[in-house]
Design a protein around this motif. Structure first.
Motif, PDB file in Angstrom:
ATOM      1  N   CYS A  58      50.239  42.348  54.320  1.00 28.10           N
ATOM      2  CA  CYS A  58      51.327  42.228  53.326  1.00 28.10           C
ATOM      3  C   CYS A  58      50.837  42.766  51.992  1.00 28.10           C
ATOM      4  O   CYS A  58      49.888  42.246  51.419  1.00 28.10           O
ATOM      5  N   PRO A  59      51.468  43.812  51.451  1.00 33.21           N
ATOM      6  CA  PRO A  59      50.981  44.372  50.191  1.00 33.21           C
ATOM      7  C   PRO A  59      51.358  43.523  48.982  1.00 33.21           C
ATOM      8  O   PRO A  59      50.893  43.793  47.882  1.00 33.21           O
TER       9      PRO A  59
ATOM     10  N   PHE C  15      43.307  32.959  52.953  1.00 31.90           N
ATOM     11  CA  PHE C  15      42.495  33.267  51.777  1.00 31.90           C
ATOM     12  C   PHE C  15      43.289  33.012  50.494  1.00 31.90           C
ATOM     13  O   PHE C  15      44.456  33.397  50.387  1.00 31.90           O
ATOM     14  N   ASP C  16      42.636  32.366  49.540  1.00 31.96           N
ATOM     15  CA  ASP C  16      43.319  32.013  48.293  1.00 31.96           C
ATOM     16  C   ASP C  16      43.147  33.129  47.256  1.00 31.96           C
ATOM     17  O   ASP C  16      42.216  33.122  46.454  1.00 31.96           O
ATOM     18  N   LEU C  40      43.971  45.906  47.685  1.00 30.75           N
ATOM     19  CA  LEU C  40      43.527  44.919  46.708  1.00 30.75           C
ATOM     20  C   LEU C  40      43.121  43.618  47.394  1.00 30.75           C
ATOM     21  O   LEU C  40      42.116  42.998  47.046  1.00 30.75           O
ATOM     22  N   LYS C  41      43.905  43.230  48.398  1.00 34.27           N
ATOM     23  CA  LYS C  41      43.573  41.983  49.094  1.00 34.27           C
ATOM     24  C   LYS C  41      42.237  42.105  49.827  1.00 34.27           C
ATOM     25  O   LYS C  41      41.426  41.180  49.803  1.00 34.27           O
ATOM     26  N   SER C  42      42.005  43.240  50.460  1.00 32.24           N
ATOM     27  CA  SER C  42      40.702  43.458  51.120  1.00 32.24           C
ATOM     28  C   SER C  42      39.576  43.400  50.096  1.00 32.24           C
ATOM     29  O   SER C  42      38.511  42.827  50.343  1.00 32.24           O
ATOM     30  N   LEU C  43      39.830  44.000  48.937  1.00 34.36           N
ATOM     31  CA  LEU C  43      38.807  44.019  47.884  1.00 34.36           C
ATOM     32  C   LEU C  43      38.507  42.603  47.390  1.00 34.36           C
ATOM     33  O   LEU C  43      37.342  42.233  47.216  1.00 34.36           O
ATOM     34  N   LEU C  44      39.554  41.813  47.187  1.00 32.04           N
ATOM     35  CA  LEU C  44      39.334  40.448  46.679  1.00 32.04           C
ATOM     36  C   LEU C  44      38.583  39.593  47.699  1.00 32.04           C
ATOM     37  O   LEU C  44      37.726  38.792  47.336  1.00 32.04           O
ATOM     38  N   ARG C  45      38.855  39.804  48.962  1.00 34.74           N
ATOM     39  CA  ARG C  45      38.102  39.058  49.991  1.00 34.74           C
ATOM     40  C   ARG C  45      36.647  39.506  50.001  1.00 34.74           C
ATOM     41  O   ARG C  45      35.735  38.684  50.142  1.00 34.74           O
ATOM     42  N   LEU C 192      38.036  47.310  56.307  1.00 36.63           N
ATOM     43  CA  LEU C 192      37.950  47.729  54.904  1.00 36.63           C
ATOM     44  C   LEU C 192      37.232  46.664  54.061  1.00 36.63           C
ATOM     45  O   LEU C 192      36.409  46.982  53.202  1.00 36.63           O
ATOM     46  N   GLU C 193      37.542  45.423  54.344  1.00 36.50           N
ATOM     47  CA  GLU C 193      36.882  44.316  53.638  1.00 36.50           C
ATOM     48  C   GLU C 193      35.359  44.387  53.835  1.00 36.50           C
ATOM     49  O   GLU C 193      34.589  44.278  52.875  1.00 36.50           O
TER      50      GLU C 193
END
Lengths: 67, 377, 285
Positions: A58-59, C15-16, C40-45, C192-193
């Motif tokens: 989900c983006p 993941f929070d 971005l989500k992969s990066l934050l994880r 990617l993470e």
């Protein structure tokens, strides 16, 4: 049976963030989700395998799966 | 050994490097360009000795970018360049103006346009300093005319940059940059050193563009204040905005912080200006010729005086207005085809204003100025 | 049956992301289906796994869609000029080497207007992690071709088909001296993470090209029916894992972009080199 029901996951959709791109709907391996107007909705919670692909792809930070 | 200070015969560019180190500059990012290169060469040796950083970037644009980044990480930062490099840096200069990042940019002026005359002096970038980057923005530019002045004005440039959170230019022509003069190096504590105001509030309350201040305190990256900096028009918390009222308020504030403090930023030298019939308004090496010409005129009984700005931007409007009162004429020698003369004319309405201009890579000589003084006396 | 399967797949808590996002900044500006949010989500994880604190991270970006990322994250953040992110980041990093600097940039920002900074940053091997979001188009300005737009592809400035060959971001990074070069996609989010975590941990310049979808400007121009089709075609079918590539017949690899860590070597890092230079200048070296 009661135990199995208890183990159904909880899918949280943040409607204000969802942009209805349909990525989660299309990539869900068990067709749990559907597009309802301009947001995603849960169609068949029982089919959810908790794989979290919807959340991962989900983006928009709009969907989460909880136990 | 107090009172026994060392006098050294140094070059203008060397004085700039000395001034920067004295002011606490700890980061230099630059790109080789004539006739400013000595500043980079000297600082590449001297900065690491005091734990500072020197980096030769891949181009002029990268240099202004690197010093802006380093300043946001907390270091007093400098770049030095000349005409073509000054052109290339303009977008980055505008960024530092809007983002309010203190930094000092030296432009040792050479002949232009384009590659022009790299080894010849010029004063033709003075309007570019004012208007070179797009958009409305504040400008502070200092224009030393002697080697000792380059040192002291470099210190002042850092002080102004830190105090007003803005880029400050030092503009001097190649003659002054490469000239050697005796300079007494200041001892520690002799000249005032100003450091930027740091926030004292809790990190979560910190706004990098807090409108309660004319010049908001600036945190450094990595100190717990996780703030956002952008080149977009922004709100006081640093995040972009499309709100027209906030956009205008933000631009006006960065201009006002300089305008309101003009008295503290302006610095002039007035030599025999009181009661003068003929006032020469000159800066940089042209002011050196002008002083000589004024002395010669006085010997001939002509009441001539020299008004030499050390701050060219903001323009010393009041000082020029005052000097124009009662004067017959104001003469503006400049090594360009007429730039600052229009600023002088604007402030000296009703008084004859005449330019002396040349762009042949030769200095304006005292005889040219004396001739003009005699003509108008 | 489904309940049993689910029970076997013990779900960890989701993941929070809020831990790393600035409150009140979402929804982000990216178009529906844009992959930037996925990346971005992969990066934050990955950042979470790296153990770095928010104060230790400085995120720098240029101009473009992906370069809006720093506005959303709760780090030291710097949104700079078009193409210049790496030069600003170099200043930050050299001034304060203890900061972990992550650059978010796009294909146009990094490889066209910022090309010079890109190759020289790689050459210096300064310890920074560079994410190049490659979606084959300039999105922010409305869909013009970029240095990664495939030959023949349509854009608003290549209406007869793009005639310019592409830059291979990873080849360019490697040739320029980057000591960690990898490629990931917005489709393979967990891979990617892992790649981004390895990039962050690597000492030296790390470049990760991320194949990412722009459904609005690249997708519509090039007749993709949906964002899902784009992700399947470009990111899944258009790439192959570097680990599998050797085992596959050549025809299955030909024309595809390799995913995973493509290059990793050790070479003196710039800031460490500068510390040695300081010691030498001070007569201690």
């Amino acid at each position: 049976m009661a135990e199995a029901v208890k183990q159904l996951p909880r899918i949280v959709i943040h409607e204000k963030l969802c942009k209805a791109c349909s990525i989660c709907v299309d990539f869900c391996p068990t067709n749990v989700l559907e597009l309802k107007g301009s947001v995603v909705a849960v169609r068949n919670l029982e089919a959810c395998t908790r794989c979290q692909l919807c959340d991962l792809r989900c983006p928009d930070f709009a969907i989460q799966v909880f136990d | 050994m107090a009172g026994n200070k060392v006098k050294r015969l140094i070059q203008g560019n060397e004085a700039c490097a000395e001034g920067a180190l004295y002011a606490g500059c700890r980061f230099f990012g630059g790109y080789p360009i004539t006739p400013s290169t000595e500043i980079a060469e000297i600082l590449s040796v001297r900065l690491p000795r005091v734990g500072g950083k020197f980096i030769q970037m891949e181009d002029e644009i990268a240099s202004i970018a690197a010093i802006t980044g380093a300043s946001l990480a907390g270091l007093k930062s400098l770049t030095a360049t000349s005409g073509p490099g000054f052109s290339l840096k303009q977008e980055g200069i505008g960024y530092a103006c809007l983002a309010e990042v203190p930094c000092v940019i030296v432009n040792v002026m050479r002949g232009g346009p384009s590659t022009g005359y790299p080894t010849g002096p010029s004063q033709s970038d003075v309007m570019q300093a004012k208007w070179g980057t797009h958009g409305d923005h504040p400008v502070v530019a200092l224009v030393p005319s002697t080697v000792p002045e380059i040192l002291s004005e470099t210190v002042r440039a850092f002080n102004l940059a830190e105090e007003y959170r803005t880029p400050v230019f030092i503009l001097y022509d190649e003659i002054v940059g490469h000239m050697r003069e005796a300079v007494t190096l200041p001892e520690p504590g002799e000249l005032e050193i100003i450091d930027r105001a740091k926030p004292t509030c809790a990190p979560e309350e910190y706004h990098p563009y807090d409108t309660n201040y004319d010049v908001p305190p600036l945190a450094a990256y990595g100190e717990g204040y996780r703030f956002h900096i952008t080149g977009l028009n922004h709100r006081e918390d640093g995040f972009p905005t499309n709100d027209s009222a906030l956009i205008e308020e933000g631009i006006k504030r960065i201009i006002d912080k300089i305008e309101k403090n003009k008295d503290k930023i302006l610095k002039n030298e007035e030599y025999l200006v009181d009661g003068a019939d003929i006032v020469v308004f000159a800066f940089g090496s042209s002011a050196r010729s002008a002083r000589f010409a004024v002395n010669k005129a006085r010997e001939k009984g002509i009441k001539a005086g020299l008004l030499k700005p050390l701050t060219l931007w903001p323009f010393p409007e009041e000082t020029v207005r005052k000097a124009a009162k009662g004067a017959k004429a104001i003469i503006v020698p400049e090594m360009n085809l007429g730039q600052i003369i229009y600023e002088v004319e604007r402030c000296a309405k009703g008084v004859e204003v005449a330019g002396i201009n040349r762009v042949d890579g030769e200095p304006i000589n005292p005889a040219q100025i004396l001739e003009a003084i005699e003509k108008f006396s | 049956m489904s309940a049993t399967t689910a029970a076997k797949k013990k779900l960890s808590v989701p993941f929070d992301y809020d831990k790393y996002l600035r409150p009140g900044k979402l929804p982000h500006i990216w178009c529906p289906g844009c992959g930037h949010g996925i990346v971005l989500k992969s990066l934050l994880r990955a950042i979470d796994k790296s153990g770095l604190t928010k104060d230790e991270i400085c995120m720098v970006s240029g101009i473009g869609c992906s370069s809006r990322t720093p506005g959303y994250v709760d780090f030291n953040t710097l949104h700079t000029l078009h193409g210049r992110a790496l030069a600003y980041a170099t200043g930050v990093k050299l001034a304060k080497p203890e900061l972990n600097v992550i650059i978010v940039t796009g294909d146009g920002d990094a490889l066209a207007i910022g090309g010079n900074h890109f190759i020289h940053t790689c050459r210096r091997n300064i310890d920074m992690t560079i994410l190049v979001y490659s979606n084959f188009i300039y999105g922010m300005t409305g869909g013009q071709f970029s240095p990664t737009t495939p030959v023949g592809a349509l854009s608003n400035t290549s209406r007869y088909g793009n005639i310019e060959p592409v830059f291979d971001c990873c080849d360019l990074a490697k040739a320029s001296g980057a000591t960690f070069v990898a490629r990931g996609t917005a489709y393979h989010t967990l891979e990617l993470e892992r790649t981004l975590l390895a990039a962050i941990k690597h000492k030296g310049t790390s470049v990760v090209e991320i194949i990412d979808e722009c459904p609005v400007y690249y997708g519509r121009n090039n007749k993709f029916k949906s964002v899902t089709q784009m992700m399947e075609d470009i990111e899944k079918n258009g790439t192959v894992s570097v680990k599998q590539a050797d085992k596959l017949p050549p025809e299955k690899v030909q024309g595809k972009l390799l995913r995973g860590i493509l290059h990793q070597v050790e070479r003196p890092e710039y800031c460490e080199g500068y510390e040695k230079l300081i010691a030498k200048a001070q007569g201690k070296g």
